[in-house]
Design a protein around this motif. Structure first.
Motif, PDB file in Angstrom:
ATOM      1  N   LEU A  94       1.432  -1.315  -0.267  1.00 25.51           N
ATOM      2  CA  LEU A  94       0.370   0.099  -0.186  1.00 25.51           C
ATOM      3  C   LEU A  94       0.039   1.313  -0.045  1.00 25.51           C
ATOM      4  O   LEU A  94       0.543   2.268  -0.851  1.00 25.51           O
ATOM      5  CB  LEU A  94      -1.083  -0.408   0.934  1.00 25.51           C
ATOM      6  N   VAL A  95       2.210   1.056   0.477  1.00 25.09           N
ATOM      7  CA  VAL A  95       2.725   2.435   1.464  1.00 25.09           C
ATOM      8  C   VAL A  95       3.709   2.229  -0.972  1.00 25.09           C
ATOM      9  O   VAL A  95       3.354   4.093  -0.834  1.00 25.09           O
ATOM     10  CB  VAL A  95       4.398   2.538   1.754  1.00 25.09           C
ATOM     11  N   ALA A  96       3.780   1.367  -1.170  1.00 22.98           N
ATOM     12  CA  ALA A  96       4.447   1.704  -2.506  1.00 22.98           C
ATOM     13  C   ALA A  96       3.672   2.009  -3.890  1.00 22.98           C
ATOM     14  O   ALA A  96       3.982   3.166  -4.253  1.00 22.98           O
ATOM     15  CB  ALA A  96       5.321  -0.094  -2.827  1.00 22.98           C
ATOM     16  N   ALA A  97       2.220   1.610  -2.839  1.00 23.24           N
ATOM     17  CA  ALA A  97       0.671   2.087  -4.322  1.00 23.24           C
ATOM     18  C   ALA A  97       0.945   3.822  -3.888  1.00 23.24           C
ATOM     19  O   ALA A  97       1.055   4.248  -5.284  1.00 23.24           O
ATOM     20  CB  ALA A  97       0.071   1.691  -4.319  1.00 23.24           C
ATOM     21  N   LEU A  98       1.054   4.166  -3.216  1.00 18.87           N
ATOM     22  CA  LEU A  98       0.726   5.591  -2.683  1.00 18.87           C
ATOM     23  C   LEU A  98       2.091   6.398  -3.018  1.00 18.87           C
ATOM     24  O   LEU A  98       1.157   7.717  -3.589  1.00 18.87           O
ATOM     25  CB  LEU A  98       0.343   5.867  -0.839  1.00 18.87           C
ATOM     26  N   THR A  99       3.585   5.669  -2.920  1.00 17.65           N
ATOM     27  CA  THR A  99       3.698   6.723  -3.342  1.00 17.65           C
ATOM     28  C   THR A  99       3.806   6.804  -4.862  1.00 17.65           C
ATOM     29  O   THR A  99       4.046   8.366  -4.784  1.00 17.65           O
ATOM     30  CB  THR A  99       5.252   5.866  -2.546  1.00 17.65           C
ATOM     31  N   LEU A 149       4.034   8.871   5.021  1.00 19.92           N
ATOM     32  CA  LEU A 149       3.118   8.181   4.496  1.00 19.92           C
ATOM     33  C   LEU A 149       2.413   7.783   5.979  1.00 19.92           C
ATOM     34  O   LEU A 149       3.575   6.636   6.480  1.00 19.92           O
ATOM     35  CB  LEU A 149       3.200   6.857   3.584  1.00 19.92           C
ATOM     36  N   ALA A 150       1.942   8.125   6.672  1.00 18.96           N
ATOM     37  CA  ALA A 150       0.957   8.163   7.724  1.00 18.96           C
ATOM     38  C   ALA A 150      -0.320   6.828   7.762  1.00 18.96           C
ATOM     39  O   ALA A 150      -1.352   7.774   7.205  1.00 18.96           O
ATOM     40  CB  ALA A 150       0.694   9.232   9.210  1.00 18.96           C
ATOM     41  N   ILE A 151      -0.471   6.012   7.617  1.00 22.70           N
ATOM     42  CA  ILE A 151      -1.757   5.343   7.985  1.00 22.70           C
ATOM     43  C   ILE A 151      -2.709   4.622   8.880  1.00 22.70           C
ATOM     44  O   ILE A 151      -1.453   4.140   9.992  1.00 22.70           O
ATOM     45  CB  ILE A 151      -1.277   4.056   6.314  1.00 22.70           C
ATOM     46  N   GLY A 152      -4.014   4.754   9.098  1.00 24.85           N
ATOM     47  CA  GLY A 152      -4.093   4.228  10.944  1.00 24.85           C
ATOM     48  C   GLY A 152      -4.959   2.174  10.257  1.00 24.85           C
ATOM     49  O   GLY A 152      -4.933   2.423   9.396  1.00 24.85           O
ATOM     50  N   SER A 153      -4.462   2.252  11.437  1.00 22.94           N
ATOM     51  CA  SER A 153      -4.640   0.753  11.556  1.00 22.94           C
ATOM     52  C   SER A 153      -5.397   0.450  12.436  1.00 22.94           C
ATOM     53  O   SER A 153      -4.933   0.660  14.160  1.00 22.94           O
ATOM     54  CB  SER A 153      -3.840   0.279  11.153  1.00 22.94           C
ATOM     55  N   PRO A 154      -6.386  -0.313  12.666  1.00 17.53           N
ATOM     56  CA  PRO A 154      -7.416  -0.318  14.073  1.00 17.53           C
ATOM     57  C   PRO A 154      -6.264  -1.796  14.832  1.00 17.53           C
ATOM     58  O   PRO A 154      -6.340  -2.493  14.535  1.00 17.53           O
ATOM     59  CB  PRO A 154      -8.555  -0.710  14.045  1.00 17.53           C
ATOM     60  N   VAL A 155      -6.356  -1.773  16.219  1.00 14.64           N
ATOM     61  CA  VAL A 155      -6.339  -3.250  16.883  1.00 14.64           C
ATOM     62  C   VAL A 155      -7.234  -3.055  17.894  1.00 14.64           C
ATOM     63  O   VAL A 155      -7.247  -2.617  18.113  1.00 14.64           O
ATOM     64  CB  VAL A 155      -4.622  -2.708  17.629  1.00 14.64           C
ATOM     65  N   ALA A 156      -7.265  -4.985  18.009  1.00 17.58           N
ATOM     66  CA  ALA A 156      -8.374  -4.942  18.820  1.00 17.58           C
ATOM     67  C   ALA A 156      -8.429  -4.191  20.428  1.00 17.58           C
ATOM     68  O   ALA A 156     -10.173  -4.325  20.681  1.00 17.58           O
ATOM     69  CB  ALA A 156      -8.420  -6.673  19.549  1.00 17.58           C
ATOM     70  N   GLY A 157      -7.630  -4.189  20.907  1.00 16.28           N
ATOM     71  CA  GLY A 157      -7.646  -3.651  23.047  1.00 16.28           C
ATOM     72  C   GLY A 157      -7.804  -4.317  23.859  1.00 16.28           C
ATOM     73  O   GLY A 157      -8.969  -4.686  24.320  1.00 16.28           O
ATOM     74  N   SER A 194       8.413   6.192   2.160  1.00 16.02           N
ATOM     75  CA  SER A 194       9.619   5.333   1.199  1.00 16.02           C
ATOM     76  C   SER A 194      10.299   6.209   0.267  1.00 16.02           C
ATOM     77  O   SER A 194      10.338   5.822  -0.504  1.00 16.02           O
ATOM     78  CB  SER A 194       7.926   5.074   0.437  1.00 16.02           C
ATOM     79  N   ALA A 195      11.290   7.141   1.167  1.00 18.88           N
ATOM     80  CA  ALA A 195      11.719   7.795   0.573  1.00 18.88           C
ATOM     81  C   ALA A 195      13.496   7.581   0.288  1.00 18.88           C
ATOM     82  O   ALA A 195      14.082   6.123  -0.011  1.00 18.88           O
ATOM     83  CB  ALA A 195      12.365   9.323   1.041  1.00 18.88           C
ATOM     84  N   GLY A 196      13.898   7.625  -1.183  1.00 16.66           N
ATOM     85  CA  GLY A 196      15.339   6.754  -2.037  1.00 16.66           C
ATOM     86  C   GLY A 196      14.531   5.839  -2.767  1.00 16.66           C
ATOM     87  O   GLY A 196      16.194   5.211  -2.312  1.00 16.66           O
ATOM     88  N   ASP A 197      14.208   5.376  -3.075  1.00 18.26           N
ATOM     89  CA  ASP A 197      13.210   4.494  -4.094  1.00 18.26           C
ATOM     90  C   ASP A 197      14.119   3.418  -3.861  1.00 18.26           C
ATOM     91  O   ASP A 197      14.220   2.877  -4.165  1.00 18.26           O
ATOM     92  CB  ASP A 197      14.013   5.465  -5.087  1.00 18.26           C
ATOM     93  N   PRO A 198      13.761   3.048  -2.481  1.00 19.17           N
ATOM     94  CA  PRO A 198      13.995   1.471  -1.784  1.00 19.17           C
ATOM     95  C   PRO A 198      13.375   0.366  -2.761  1.00 19.17           C
ATOM     96  O   PRO A 198      12.174   0.489  -3.484  1.00 19.17           O
ATOM     97  CB  PRO A 198      13.523   1.000  -0.559  1.00 19.17           C
ATOM     98  N   SER A 199      13.640  -0.605  -2.546  1.00 22.81           N
ATOM     99  CA  SER A 199      13.774  -1.913  -3.022  1.00 22.81           C
ATOM    100  C   SER A 199      12.233  -2.257  -2.313  1.00 22.81           C
ATOM    101  O   SER A 199      12.264  -1.876  -1.582  1.00 22.81           O
ATOM    102  CB  SER A 199      14.864  -3.146  -2.820  1.00 22.81           C
ATOM    103  N   VAL A 216       9.754  -3.577   2.950  1.00 21.75           N
ATOM    104  CA  VAL A 216       9.190  -3.991   4.063  1.00 21.75           C
ATOM    105  C   VAL A 216       9.326  -4.113   4.833  1.00 21.75           C
ATOM    106  O   VAL A 216       9.377  -4.606   6.374  1.00 21.75           O
ATOM    107  CB  VAL A 216       8.986  -5.550   2.902  1.00 21.75           C
ATOM    108  N   ARG A 217      11.573  -4.826   5.036  1.00 21.71           N
ATOM    109  CA  ARG A 217      11.629  -4.195   6.653  1.00 21.71           C
ATOM    110  C   ARG A 217      11.822  -2.600   7.059  1.00 21.71           C
ATOM    111  O   ARG A 217      11.646  -3.018   8.427  1.00 21.71           O
ATOM    112  CB  ARG A 217      13.660  -4.350   6.054  1.00 21.71           C
ATOM    113  N   ARG A 218      10.821  -1.741   6.543  1.00 25.20           N
ATOM    114  CA  ARG A 218      10.873  -0.130   6.847  1.00 25.20           C
ATOM    115  C   ARG A 218       9.346  -0.410   7.836  1.00 25.20           C
ATOM    116  O   ARG A 218       9.651  -0.257   9.008  1.00 25.20           O
ATOM    117  CB  ARG A 218      11.208   0.705   6.081  1.00 25.20           C
ATOM    118  N   VAL A 219       8.983  -1.518   7.061  1.00 25.75           N
ATOM    119  CA  VAL A 219       7.585  -1.144   7.644  1.00 25.75           C
ATOM    120  C   VAL A 219       7.449  -2.339   8.323  1.00 25.75           C
ATOM    121  O   VAL A 219       6.444  -1.797   9.740  1.00 25.75           O
ATOM    122  CB  VAL A 219       6.603  -1.640   6.285  1.00 25.75           C
TER     123      VAL A 219
END
Length: 411
Positions: free
Chosen positions: A316-321, A329-337, A360-365, A370-373
């Protein structure tokens, strides 16, 4: 997520708090055992105690942070049905409406959030839990044609709740006149969340079957802890914002650092101008990926030491970029709590929201992305106890009714 379940089991059985990051950092039983032994002193998890939500002198128990958040939003937005949760069930055959009403009352009697009103006491939002015998659910029955059903369901879903004097659950049975009926249930989000649905319908089925069979009284056993106990436990565990040594202070410190300078809005070019005030009109597009693609995603995740969620997050980050949203990119995500096992069988509002900020700066592979995420997600899930509204106060972005603060895209 298996890692989350594992941390819950370790907390329940051994009384030691681990994070998802701990599990990924020690992926063997031996490594986890060593970590648990090291955390044994000072790493114990306070459990939810039955009755701790009861206030001495008959006072009202405080609301949870999640309830307070929705209450404030409902007050801010006024006459809005944005947080109504509609559920629709089509049933064939004969429906015993009297038994259904009794069964719904049984469920409401078991789950206090479904019979809770809210009021402010000395500036603090409190829960006024109505006694089960006073919280009987009346089921309205209407005869409608098939062509009018959609409009009737929309109207039922759009009726606004007055949370100060009205129970947050309504039920209407629509008789289509062709041997089938449609049950419309609308619950305010302040009393439920996604994981509550299975609990709710499971209890409703058991209670309805018993009532139809002529069983007198409720067959649903009392819960070991109540939602008001959870709300009191949450404040006890988190502690005070003013205490620098509290869990809440440490969590908010993390989020201040993680979200410092976060863009207030993504950079996507939109088809339509954003309105001055959010309309909550929306749509849905269904995409079927198929099991084969999921298996490939799961295999890739295993090879990279992460989860399918993290792979999809990176995609999703790659597509949005590539679509012009930017590289921060800030993306929200719910957790059960529901970290304590005693909360699994409760209907209530436990869900929290995390902000996953990835560069996603620097045109990563893609593997590098994935490692950043993976690092971002593990850090966020390790600090999921901080209620979103308090994170929002700590970060203090510019507020506007036109968009959601901190993120406008959710995964």
């Amino acid at each position: 997520m298996l890692a989350a379940r594992l941390t819950n089991v370790i907390a329940d059985v051994l009384g030691v708090r681990l994070t998802i990051r701990d599990v990924f950092g020690c992926p063997t039983v031996a490594g986890l055992a060593e970590l648990v032994v090291g955390r044994g002193v000072g790493g114990s998890v306070p459990v939810v105690v039955a009755g701790e939500g009861v206030v001495e002198g008959g006072g009202l128990p405080v609301a949870s942070f999640a309830q307070r958040r929705l209450w404030l939003l409902s007050e801010l937005e006024g006459e809005s049905a944005a947080y109504n949760v509609p559920m629709v069930v089509r049933m064939e055959g004969v429906l015993d409406v009297g038994a259904l009403g009794a069964a719904l009352s049984d469920v409401v009697g078991r789950h206090a959030p479904l019979r809770t009103l809210f009021e402010s006491v000395d500036g603090e939002l409190c829960q006024r839990v109505v006694a089960p015998e006073l919280a009987r659910v009346s089921v309205e029955r209407r005869r409608v044609g098939v062509g009018a059903l959609e409009g009737e369901l929309a109207a039922a879903a759009g009726r606004v709740f007055d949370l100060s004097c009205e129970l947050p659950l309504r039920a209407v049975v629509f008789d289509l006149g062709d041997g089938s009926v449609v049950l419309s249930l609308v619950v305010h989000h302040i009393a439920t969340d996604g994981l509550s649905n299975g609990v709710f319908f499971g209890d409703l089925q058991r209670a309805y079957e018993a009532r139809v069979a002529g069983v007198e009284g409720c067959v649903l056993e009392p819960l070991s802890v109540e939602y008001v106990d959870y709300a009191a436990w949450q404040r006890r565990v988190l502690g005070s914002v003013g205490d620098p040594g509290s869990l809440l202070s440490r969590e908010l410190g993390f989020w201040r650092g993680a979200l410092e300078g976060v863009p207030e809005e993504h950079g996507l070019s939109l088809d339509r101008p954003r309105p001055v005030r959010a309309s909550y009109r929306g749509g849905e597009v269904e995409v079927v990926w198929g099991g084969d693609l999921f298996e490939r995603v799961a295999a890739f995740a295993r090879a990279e030491g992460c989860t399918p969620f993290m792979v999809v997050h990176a995609a999703l980050v790659a597509a949005l970029t590539r679509l012009g949203a930017g590289t921060d990119l800030a993306i929200g995500s719910p957790v059960a709590g529901r970290g304590d096992r005693s909360l699994q069988d409760l209907v209530g509002f436990f869900v929290n929201t995390l902000v996953l900020r990835t560069s996603s700066a620097g045109d990563p592979s893609f593997r590098e992305l994935v490692r950043r995420v993976r690092a971002v997600d593990l850090d966020a899930f390790a600090h999921q106890e901080a209620p979103f509204d308090l994170v929002l106060e700590a970060v203090n972005p510019t507020r506007t009714l036109a968009r959601h603060p901190l993120f406008q895209i959710c995964l």
